[in-house]
Design a protein around this motif. Structure first.
Motif, PDB file in Angstrom:
ATOM      1  N   VAL A  81      68.300  47.809  57.769  1.00 46.75           N
ATOM      2  CA  VAL A  81      69.450  48.234  56.962  1.00 46.75           C
ATOM      3  C   VAL A  81      69.496  47.495  55.629  1.00 46.75           C
ATOM      4  CG1 VAL A  81      70.822  48.881  58.988  1.00 46.75           C
ATOM      5  CG2 VAL A  81      71.091  46.589  57.992  1.00 46.75           C
ATOM      6  N   LEU A  82      68.885  46.299  55.577  1.00 44.79           N
ATOM      7  CA  LEU A  82      68.865  45.543  54.328  1.00 44.79           C
ATOM      8  C   LEU A  82      68.041  46.240  53.256  1.00 44.79           C
ATOM      9  CD1 LEU A  82      68.415  41.985  55.866  1.00 44.79           C
ATOM     10  CD2 LEU A  82      70.512  42.936  54.891  1.00 44.79           C
ATOM     11  N   ASN A  83      67.292  47.260  53.664  1.00 49.88           N
ATOM     12  CA  ASN A  83      66.502  48.038  52.713  1.00 49.88           C
ATOM     13  C   ASN A  83      67.325  49.133  52.037  1.00 49.88           C
ATOM     14  OD1 ASN A  83      63.795  48.243  51.654  1.00 49.88           O
ATOM     15  ND2 ASN A  83      63.613  50.214  52.692  1.00 49.88           N
ATOM     16  N   LEU A  84      68.627  49.178  52.310  1.00 46.38           N
ATOM     17  CA  LEU A  84      69.483  50.183  51.680  1.00 46.38           C
ATOM     18  C   LEU A  84      69.307  50.155  50.157  1.00 46.38           C
ATOM     19  CD1 LEU A  84      71.786  52.285  51.823  1.00 46.38           C
ATOM     20  CD2 LEU A  84      73.404  50.371  51.716  1.00 46.38           C
ATOM     21  N   GLY A  85      68.927  51.303  49.597  1.00 44.23           N
ATOM     22  CA  GLY A  85      68.737  51.404  48.153  1.00 44.23           C
ATOM     23  C   GLY A  85      67.402  50.897  47.655  1.00 44.23           C
ATOM     24  N   HIS A  86      66.628  50.256  48.532  1.00 44.28           N
ATOM     25  CA  HIS A  86      65.394  49.611  48.085  1.00 44.28           C
ATOM     26  C   HIS A  86      64.174  50.532  48.091  1.00 44.28           C
ATOM     27  CE1 HIS A  86      67.847  46.069  48.280  1.00 44.28           C
ATOM     28  NE2 HIS A  86      66.840  45.269  47.993  1.00 44.28           N
ATOM     29  N   THR A  87      64.181  51.554  48.920  1.00 41.71           N
ATOM     30  CA  THR A  87      63.013  52.432  48.958  1.00 41.71           C
ATOM     31  C   THR A  87      62.815  53.099  47.598  1.00 41.71           C
ATOM     32  OG1 THR A  87      63.353  52.821  51.317  1.00 41.71           O
ATOM     33  CG2 THR A  87      61.932  54.368  50.140  1.00 41.71           C
ATOM     34  N   ARG A 134      54.227  55.528  49.215  1.00 44.25           N
ATOM     35  CA  ARG A 134      53.408  54.359  49.563  1.00 44.25           C
ATOM     36  C   ARG A 134      54.260  53.174  49.982  1.00 44.25           C
ATOM     37  NH1 ARG A 134      50.330  56.110  44.957  1.00 44.25           N
ATOM     38  NH2 ARG A 134      51.125  54.460  43.600  1.00 44.25           N
ATOM     39  N   ASP A 135      55.535  53.403  50.204  1.00 46.60           N
ATOM     40  CA  ASP A 135      56.427  52.308  50.590  1.00 46.60           C
ATOM     41  C   ASP A 135      55.847  51.547  51.785  1.00 46.60           C
ATOM     42  OD1 ASP A 135      59.465  51.328  50.241  1.00 46.60           O
ATOM     43  OD2 ASP A 135      58.953  51.337  52.368  1.00 46.60           O
ATOM     44  N   LYS A 136      55.946  50.229  51.754  1.00 49.13           N
ATOM     45  CA  LYS A 136      55.299  49.424  52.795  1.00 49.13           C
ATOM     46  C   LYS A 136      55.932  49.627  54.164  1.00 49.13           C
ATOM     47  CE  LYS A 136      57.968  45.152  51.987  1.00 49.13           C
ATOM     48  NZ  LYS A 136      58.921  45.741  51.032  1.00 49.13           N
ATOM     49  N   LYS A 137      57.100  50.219  54.244  1.00 50.83           N
ATOM     50  CA  LYS A 137      57.746  50.461  55.541  1.00 50.83           C
ATOM     51  C   LYS A 137      57.432  51.861  56.099  1.00 50.83           C
ATOM     52  CE  LYS A 137      61.573  47.225  54.979  1.00 50.83           C
ATOM     53  NZ  LYS A 137      61.168  46.673  53.682  1.00 50.83           N
ATOM     54  N   ARG A 138      56.514  52.568  55.447  1.00 46.37           N
ATOM     55  CA  ARG A 138      56.197  53.909  55.936  1.00 46.37           C
ATOM     56  C   ARG A 138      55.549  53.820  57.323  1.00 46.37           C
ATOM     57  NH1 ARG A 138      51.812  52.697  52.727  1.00 46.37           N
ATOM     58  NH2 ARG A 138      49.757  53.300  53.537  1.00 46.37           N
ATOM     59  N   GLU A 139      55.713  54.868  58.086  1.00 49.99           N
ATOM     60  CA  GLU A 139      55.134  54.982  59.424  1.00 49.99           C
ATOM     61  C   GLU A 139      54.234  56.208  59.431  1.00 49.99           C
ATOM     62  OE1 GLU A 139      58.627  55.312  61.781  1.00 49.99           O
ATOM     63  OE2 GLU A 139      59.270  53.250  61.405  1.00 49.99           O
ATOM     64  N   GLY A 140      52.940  56.001  59.228  1.00 52.96           N
ATOM     65  CA  GLY A 140      52.038  57.131  59.046  1.00 52.96           C
ATOM     66  C   GLY A 140      52.360  57.830  57.740  1.00 52.96           C
ATOM     67  N   ASP A 141      52.639  59.131  57.813  1.00 54.53           N
ATOM     68  CA  ASP A 141      53.019  59.884  56.617  1.00 54.53           C
ATOM     69  C   ASP A 141      54.534  59.921  56.431  1.00 54.53           C
ATOM     70  OD1 ASP A 141      50.376  60.461  56.070  1.00 54.53           O
ATOM     71  OD2 ASP A 141      50.391  62.296  57.283  1.00 54.53           O
ATOM     72  N   ARG A 142      55.248  59.252  57.295  1.00 52.23           N
ATOM     73  CA  ARG A 142      56.713  59.302  57.279  1.00 52.23           C
ATOM     74  C   ARG A 142      57.290  58.056  56.616  1.00 52.23           C
ATOM     75  NH1 ARG A 142      60.288  57.007  61.165  1.00 52.23           N
ATOM     76  NH2 ARG A 142      62.370  57.972  61.152  1.00 52.23           N
ATOM     77  N   VAL A 143      58.223  58.255  55.690  1.00 55.78           N
ATOM     78  CA  VAL A 143      58.942  57.141  55.075  1.00 55.78           C
ATOM     79  C   VAL A 143      60.392  57.202  55.548  1.00 55.78           C
ATOM     80  CG1 VAL A 143      59.700  56.063  52.942  1.00 55.78           C
ATOM     81  CG2 VAL A 143      57.442  57.135  53.053  1.00 55.78           C
ATOM     82  N   PRO A 144      60.812  56.303  56.440  1.00 61.98           N
ATOM     83  CA  PRO A 144      62.189  56.336  56.938  1.00 61.98           C
ATOM     84  C   PRO A 144      63.158  55.791  55.885  1.00 61.98           C
ATOM     85  CG  PRO A 144      61.025  54.475  57.881  1.00 61.98           C
ATOM     86  CD  PRO A 144      60.016  55.244  57.070  1.00 61.98           C
ATOM     87  N   PHE A 145      64.355  56.348  55.861  1.00 63.62           N
ATOM     88  CA  PHE A 145      65.370  55.940  54.894  1.00 63.62           C
ATOM     89  C   PHE A 145      66.569  55.314  55.594  1.00 63.62           C
ATOM     90  CE2 PHE A 145      62.887  58.501  52.125  1.00 63.62           C
ATOM     91  CZ  PHE A 145      63.181  58.082  50.834  1.00 63.62           C
ATOM     92  N   VAL A 146      67.217  54.404  54.883  1.00 66.01           N
ATOM     93  CA  VAL A 146      68.478  53.821  55.330  1.00 66.01           C
ATOM     94  C   VAL A 146      69.605  54.639  54.710  1.00 66.01           C
ATOM     95  CG1 VAL A 146      69.923  51.762  55.381  1.00 66.01           C
ATOM     96  CG2 VAL A 146      67.425  51.535  55.439  1.00 66.01           C
ATOM     97  N   LEU A 147      70.486  55.168  55.557  1.00 65.57           N
ATOM     98  CA  LEU A 147      71.575  56.016  55.073  1.00 65.57           C
ATOM     99  C   LEU A 147      72.927  55.454  55.495  1.00 65.57           C
ATOM    100  CD1 LEU A 147      70.075  59.569  55.714  1.00 65.57           C
ATOM    101  CD2 LEU A 147      69.911  58.144  53.654  1.00 65.57           C
TER     102      LEU A 147
END
Length: 505
Positions: free
Chosen positions: A392-398, A465-478
């Motif tokens: 959750v600390l990644n809010l706004g960071h992606t 290319r975000d370092k928190k991506r999971e395969g081709d998926r980039v999860p977001f904090v909402l």
């Protein structure tokens, strides 16, 4: 004979006050004192039986007299107080001059430990939870140290930190940063840097700062190096320069790297400490608002690559963090504004009193910084390695990190990019009213709501290319609402493009 200052452990039922006092006393070579035991000795019966027969008011009156006597005893060095003893104003006043340690515990764990153990106020869960909520503010009002239930293997370090706290400038507070792989003290107080206070005191110091900070906030050490300022300097090449400085100065594994500066210096120096001779200790002295509310805690260290931000790094917790809000007085207005974005982000995550405080739009005072700090520490304690809650600390960071990378790390300060990223995240969350409120808060500090210097497609490429991506998926904090922030959300490509187009100039 005048009573010496004591370590007084306070906290709610089940927080482990008696255990902490016993362990601390053993470490110090003294006898612990327990208020509940002294009360029962004076009553000649158990607290439960007296409480049930005479009522709570009568019990509290007897408890107050016994506690006041304990706090005046010349042999009192370690004391554990009953959970409700601080309800007395006379007791709270008598704690002045002592080091009051608030042992923190969650409601669920407190109930598990306290219910069914003969405690009169631990019989009804609803009342129990309300009582805990009511007492937390009382504990906080007198505490100078905030610790989790004390682990046996951390007693010595905790006691050394508490002893150091007694030598720190008046008003300094201590929080304990806990994580699965290590823990450390965070000292928080005005005048820490100027006073020369340092912890731990037992090793040589090698100071890493930047060219802007070195002359403003000098810290003594065996040797010092000042790197160029700016996010664009957080590189492998600059890390090599710092590592060669350490080697040339003769730094050894049992020495300490001291990072004096903002997030760039903390990340860079902490990373170098993690790899120099396969790891040495480091201490953080954060000098920017961004660092004091967020980046100085949690053990993330690293440098950037041209391909993406923070792509090279390690988890390496500091030996201590010394946070002095007074050093923020030298911050340029634009740096203070950039830090404000992290304050808003943390308040959105925390919700409750912190969000209520921040949404008023006033100045970021010491108490706001302290509450942000505690929020960050609590999240990291729950999830050290970003496998769950810490995300959750990644809010706004992606989106924010992507903007930094797409503009070459030199156009926007980290907090400025996060401000834009927050607005994108709130648009993706579908929280238009909250987004408008947050945009107003950010605008009040002159923070940008749009980015320039990069195309939308460039930013989208860095998001992918975000370092928190999971395969081709980039999860977001909402965000559902302040205090209801969750990670791991999938976002449709069209929605993401629309959100980034909205924050593009």
């Amino acid at each position: 004979m005048e009573a010496l200052s004591a370590f007084v452990f306070v906290g709610f039922m089940g927080a482990g006050k008696s255990t902490a006092a016993r362990l601390a006393a053993a470490e110090l070579g003294v006898e612990p004192l327990y208020s509940d035991r002294e009360v029962e000795r004076a009553l000649g019966e158990s607290i439960e039986s007296y409480f049930d027969r005479e009522g709570e008011a009568a019990f509290r009156a007897r408890e107050e007299e016994e506690v006041l006597g304990l706090l005046e005893r010349p042999d009192a060095r370690v004391i554990a107080l009953g959970g409700g003893a601080l309800g007395s104003e006379r007791v709270r006043d008598a704690l002045s001059g002592h080091t009051v340690v608030h042992l923190q515990i969650g409601a669920e764990e407190a109930w598990r430990r306290a219910s069914g153990k003969g405690r009169p106020l631990a019989r009804d869960r609803v009342q129990f939870d309300q009582l805990k909520q009511d007492r937390e503010g009382v504990y906080a009002s007198v505490a100078s140290a905030w610790l989790p239930p004390m682990p046996r293997d951390g007693v010595r370090r905790a006691i050394r930190a508490l002893e150091a706290l007694e030598q720190a400038p008046a008003g300094t507070r201590l929080a304990w940063a806990g994580a699965a792989s290590g823990d450390y003290p965070v000292f928080f107080g005005r005048g820490l840097v100027g006073s020369g206070f340092f912890h731990p005191p037992d090793s040589r110091r090698f100071v890493v700062s930047d060219e802007n900070v070195a002359s403003l906030h000098p810290v003594s050490g065996e040797a010092q190096v000042a790197v160029p300022a700016g996010e664009e300097q957080k590189t492998l090449e600059q890390a090599q320069e710092v590592l060669r400085f350490l080697a040339g100065a003769g730094a050894a594994r049992d020495d300490v790297v001291v990072a004096v500066g903002g997030g760039v210096v903390g990340d860079l120096a902490g990373f170098c400490a993690s790899v120099y001779q396969r790891g040495m200790r480091w201490v953080g002295i954060p000098t920017t608002l961004v660092a004091q509310v967020d980046s100085a805690y949690g053990g993330k260290t690293g440098v950037d690559l041209p391909e993406a931000k923070n792509y090279v790094g390690s988890y390496h917790h500091p030996a201590a963090v010394l946070t002095d809000p007074a050093v923020l007085d030298t911050l340029p207005p634009e740096e203070a504004a950039a830090g404000y974005a992290e304050v808003v982000k943390t308040a959105l995550i925390a919700g409750g009193p912190l969000w209520a405080r921040v949404r008023e739009g006033g100045a970021v005072d010491d108490e706001a910084i302290w509450r942000c700090l505690l929020t960050k520490l609590a999240i990291v304690a729950e999830d050290e390695r970003d496998s769950g809650r810490r995300q959750v600390l990644n809010l706004g960071h992606t989106v924010g990190h992507a903007i930094e990378a797409a503009t070459g790390y030199g156009r926007y300060r980290h907090g400025e990019a996060v401000a834009i990223g927050l607005l994108a995240a709130l648009r993706l969350s579908g929280r238009d009213a909250l987004r408008k409120e947050v945009e107003g808060l950010l605008a009040s500090r002159g923070l940008p709501a749009r980015f320039e210097g990069a195309a939308v497609d460039d930013v989208l490429g860095y998001v992918a290319r975000d370092k928190k991506r999971e395969g081709d998926r980039v999860p977001f904090v909402l965000v559902e609402a302040p205090g209801e922030v969750t990670p791991g959300h999938d976002v449709e490509a069209e929605q993401l493009r629309a959100a980034i187009e909205e924050v593009a100039a």
